[in-house]
Design a protein around this motif. Structure first.
Motif: not given
Length: 155
Positions: A122-126
């Motif tokens: 899982l990758e989370i970024d703005t």
């Protein structure tokens, strides 16, 4: 009402991605967004919860976060208000405005993966930060490997 929220998410993304890629301002006020939370997986279901935070010094007028999974999601998903499916493996969530040194509302969701993989990244970024400059991109870009164990993995 949900349709308007989805349009607001997409509006922020369209404006933010007009130049292509992740939307990061070059000359705006400085703000430092961060996301911290946990994810767990069991039987192809991934539970994710995270809280956005703006470390400042400036306020963020609006923000959108992208959650990307290494495995495709099933077609039908029930997502929280302010979140919309963007691609086969991507969900976008509107975080909204965040004052300097403010913690935003926690985002919680359960997604179902296609099949039952033993792990997922899982990758989370703005993806949109309201025109602010974030010089510390390390804490708004999270990567967490989640094993199909039911255990929580923190980021």
């Amino acid at each position: 009402m949900r349709g308007l929220r989805v349009l607001a998410v997409w509006g922020a993304v369209v404006v933010g991605l007009a130049g292509g890629g992740t939307a990061v301002a070059v000359g705006g006020p400085e703000a430092d967004l961060a996301y911290h939370g946990a994810a767990s997986m069991s039987g192809g279901r991934v539970d994710v919860r995270f809280t956005p935070r703006n470390h400042g010094p400036a306020a963020v007028p609006d923000a959108t976060v992208r959650l990307r999974w290494s495995e495709p999601l099933v077609d039908r998903q029930t997502l929280p208000d302010g979140c919309a499916r963007a691609e086969e493996r991507v969900v976008l969530c509107r975080v909204g405005a965040l004052a300097a040194d403010e913690v935003g509302e926690r985002v919680e969701m359960r997604v179902r993966l296609l099949g039952v993989p033993s792990e997922v990244l899982l990758e989370i970024d703005t993806v949109w930060n309201g025109g602010t400059v974030d010089r510390n991109r390390e804490n708004d870009r999270q990567r967490v490997l989640v094993l199909d164990s039911g255990d929580e993995y923190y980021f």
